[in-house]
Scaffold this motif. Structure first.
Motif, PDB file in Angstrom:
ATOM      1  N   ALA A  26     -18.880  -9.593 -26.431  1.00 15.47           N
ATOM      2  CA  ALA A  26     -17.673 -10.426 -26.537  1.00 15.47           C
ATOM      3  C   ALA A  26     -17.810 -11.669 -25.667  1.00 15.47           C
ATOM      4  CB  ALA A  26     -16.439  -9.621 -26.117  1.00 15.47           C
ATOM      5  N   ASN A  45     -20.815  -6.712 -31.336  1.00 14.23           N
ATOM      6  CA  ASN A  45     -19.514  -6.293 -30.813  1.00 14.23           C
ATOM      7  C   ASN A  45     -18.832  -5.320 -31.774  1.00 14.23           C
ATOM      8  OD1 ASN A  45     -17.219  -6.257 -29.296  1.00 14.23           O
ATOM      9  ND2 ASN A  45     -16.425  -8.172 -30.067  1.00 14.23           N
TER      10      ASN A  45
ATOM     11  N   ILE B  43     -12.269 -11.220 -32.192  1.00 19.13           N
ATOM     12  CA  ILE B  43     -12.359 -10.385 -30.990  1.00 19.13           C
ATOM     13  C   ILE B  43     -10.965  -9.950 -30.550  1.00 19.13           C
ATOM     14  CG2 ILE B  43     -13.051 -10.329 -28.579  1.00 19.13           C
ATOM     15  CD1 ILE B  43     -15.252 -12.142 -29.174  1.00 19.13           C
TER      16      ILE B  43
END
Lengths: 185, 106
Positions: A26, A45, B43
């Motif tokens: 990340a 990730n 993310i």
């Protein structure tokens, strides 16, 4: 008892490897200059997150994560990056600006906020997890929930995907037509 | 037959989820390339997904996993529209820099 403790140590080892890979990739996504390397780091990730999902006995979500995210979505990302061409921009170019300092401060404040809120609201209840049945998180249970309790969410999801597909087509065709009308600079 | 959670407790998973979310926020705020802003958004969504699945395991309730799957579908849609916008910008020879994209008019 011995077998259980060996299994516990094994799960800890896998967790540490997966969590470290997850956090490191990340940070790599955010800090790489080249978007191609960032996308490759994001694939790592997503893969390590799938391992964490497996440790949480969410087999179906882990499989969907690898198929949908690391497969379809990331191939689309890499295709667009290859189409646009490599162009790098350094996140720290030209020294620390007030924007960069503000971004770091805001992200740090958000992290502290998340930890404090979870610690205050749920800290004493996180000590022991519930016992689950063997079928927990398998395709059978997920499918049954989707088609009984969450049928409306299931149908809305399909409509959202359809609208996104139509939007992608409209964005693509519109830019092609206007590229013919307006000569490129 | 029931199974207990082995290895680290849910608090550790939540710590990883919080760190992922903060890292994604940092990327969205810091980076100028819209492609990397989209990757950082992924993310953030994955940090939220990890927290949802962690709480689902903590409570022994699979509804959180349903929520995580819905988040995945929304993320896929968002990527389609975002990448479509980036390709359209690139075709119009607009510089791919979110600091210079100050208007929505073509």
């Amino acid at each position: 008892v011995l077998l259980a403790s060996v299994g516990n140590v094994l799960v800890w080892a896998v967790w540490i490897a997966a969590a470290f890979a997850c956090l490191a990739s990340a940070v790599a996504v955010v800090s790489f200059e080249n978007p191609f390397y960032s996308a490759l780091a994001l694939i790592g990730n997503l893969g390590s997150l799938a391992v964490l999902y497996l440790l949480l006995s969410s087999e179906f979500v882990a499989a969907a994560q690898v198929l949908v995210y690391a497969g379809a979505v990331m191939v689309m990302f890499l295709f667009v990056i290859a189409y646009i061409g490599p162009r790098s921009d350094s996140p720290w170019a030209g020294g620390p600006s007030w924007q960069a300092v503000g971004g770091v401060l805001a992200a740090g404040a958000l992290l502290v906020e998340i930890i404090v809120v979870i610690g205050l609201k749920a800290g004493d209840r996180l000590a022991s997890a519930a016992e689950i049945r063997q079928a927990f998180g398998g395709p059978a249970q997920i499918g049954r929930l989707f088609l009984t309790d969450h049928l409306l969410a299931f149908e809305i999801t399909s409509i959202v995907l359809l609208i996104a597909a139509i939007g992608g087509v409209i964005l693509g065709s519109h830019s092609r037509r206007s590229a013919n009308e307006v000569p490129p600079v | 037959m029931t199974a207990a959670l082995m290895g680290p407790g849910i608090a550790w998973y939540l710590a990883v989820a919080g760190f992922l979310f903060a890292t994604g926020t940092l990327g969205v705020l810091l980076r100028r390339n819209p492609l990397i802003v989209l990757l950082s958004l992924e993310i953030m969504l994955n940090g939220a997904n990890l927290a949802l699945i962690g709480f689902a395991r903590q409570l022994g309730d699979a509804n959180g996993q349903i929520f995580a799957l819905a988040v995945m579908a929304v993320a896929a849609s968002e990527v389609v529209v975002g990448l479509g916008l980036i390709v359209a910008l690139n075709r119009k020879r607009v510089p791919l820099d979110v600091d210079q994209l100050s208007t929505l008019r073509g």
